[in-house]
Each structure stands twice: as C-alpha cells, then as structure tokens.
Scaffold this active site. Structure first.
Site, mmCIF file in Angstrom:
data_model
loop_
_atom_site.group_PDB
_atom_site.id
_atom_site.type_symbol
_atom_site.label_atom_id
_atom_site.label_comp_id
_atom_site.label_asym_id
_atom_site.label_seq_id
_atom_site.Cartn_x
_atom_site.Cartn_y
_atom_site.Cartn_z
ATOM 1 C CG HIS A 180 -1.781 -1.105 1.410
ATOM 2 N ND1 HIS A 180 -2.084 -1.638 2.637
ATOM 3 C CD2 HIS A 180 -2.469 -1.845 0.506
ATOM 4 C CE1 HIS A 180 -2.918 -2.653 2.486
ATOM 5 N NE2 HIS A 180 -3.158 -2.809 1.202
ATOM 6 C CE1 TYR A 225 -0.802 1.945 9.215
ATOM 7 C CE2 TYR A 225 -0.956 -0.186 10.301
ATOM 8 C CZ TYR A 225 -1.424 0.722 9.368
ATOM 9 O OH TYR A 225 -2.518 0.406 8.609
ATOM 10 C CE LYS A 259 1.497 3.279 5.501
ATOM 11 N NZ LYS A 259 1.095 2.049 4.796
ATOM 12 C CG ASP A 317 -4.056 -5.647 -0.179
ATOM 13 O OD1 ASP A 317 -4.255 -4.495 -0.613
ATOM 14 O OD2 ASP A 317 -3.858 -5.893 1.024
#
Length: 182
Positions: free
Chosen positions: A62, A132, A72, A168
């Site tokens: 992603h 995260y 991130k 995905d």
C-alpha cells in the site's frame, strides 16, 4: 532509540534503548527531537492498528500518492511479521528496490517508512497485531498499491500467502506501465 540504516535511502530500522530494572523496562518508541536530528518526519496525524488472525496473512503493498503520501512508523505489538517496503521515488538511488525486515513483539524493533514507499507485511504466526503511526490522514482518492506477487519486484515472501484481501490481490502489475509513482 538506536537508528540503523537500511539498504534503502531514508528508511530506518529502529531498536529501542531499553532501561530496565526489577519491574521490566521502559523505552521510547518515538522522540520528535531524535527523529528531527535524522531528518525524519516528526508529525503524525493517525495511529492505526491491524489484527490478523492467521499465519501467512498478507497486507499490502500500500501507499498514498501525491500530497497524501505518508511516512509510517511500524511496530509489531503481538506475534511477528516480515515487513517489506519498496522505494517508489523516481530519482532515488534505490528506486524500485525493496527490503524485508522481521518485526516482532519480542524484538521490539520498529521500521520508519518514508513517504514515497509502498508498504506491506506478512504474518509469521497466528494472532498478530501491528500498530503504526502515519503522517497523513487516510485519503481514499490517493490510495494505491502494487501486487505482492509482481514478478518485476521479485519479493520472496517467507510463507505461502494464506489470506489476502481481494483488493490487494488485484493491484495492477508493473508491466502495465504504472510508474513512476512519485
């Protein structure tokens, strides 16, 4: 925190500096001053948690495009994962290169993923939780991804993929000409 350079420009694997006593230990997982000293993003707008029930679950690859691109700071808080990042920044000396890192609840490592990278992870055991921080809010119109099995990326996942979202599994292959990304 101990910042370990990776093979990818601007990405860092971070070990916690634990200070312990009879109670256990204490460690910082983020410090604005230390991040700023390394030239890393210091402002985060969201903290996300994902829970995966089964070993072999794969999430990603992603990223968000344009101004919604995000840094991130990823940490596995239960179980273990292999975290994979891909540099998508045109002009970067590590453009289209990837690296994999094992993050686990027992090694306390975290990964700083700079803006302009695709991010993914695969669970190495059942009942895994990942937390995260992200520097930009989730922006559906900017969401994008790469297929985890794209032959041009040559990512070798440690386990067969047992669970993956339809989205995905269907991201376009690089051969469709979807690059450069940033």
């Amino acid at each position: 925190m101990i910042f370990n350079a990776t093979t990818l420009k601007d990405a860092w694997l971070i070990d916690l500096e634990k200070r312990g006593d009879a109670r256990g230990f204490f460690a910082r997982t983020m410090c604005k001053d230390e991040f700023a000293a390394k030239g890393l993003i210091t402002d985060y707008v969201q903290q996300n948690t994902s829970s995966s029930a089964f070993k072999g679950t794969l999430r990603g690859l992603h990223f968000q495009k344009g101004e919604a691109s995000e840094a991130k700071l990823v940490r596995c808080t239960r179980g273990s994962i292999v975290d994979v990042i891909v540099d998508l920044r045109a002009g970067s000396p590590t453009y289209m290169h990837h690296e994999a890192f094992e993050l686990s609840a027992s090694n306390y490592r975290e990964l700083y993923v700079p803006p302009g990278f695709a991010h993914s992870f695969q669970t190495l055991e059942d009942d895994v939780e990942v937390s995260y921080l992200v520097s930009s809010p989730y922006t559906p119109a900017a969401e994008w991804g790469l297929r985890y099995s794209d032959p041009q990326l040559q990512i070798h996942w440690p386990l067969p993929v047992t669970t993956i979202s339809d989205k995905d599994a269907a991201w376009p292959l690089l051969e469709t000409g979807a690059k450069p990304f940033f």
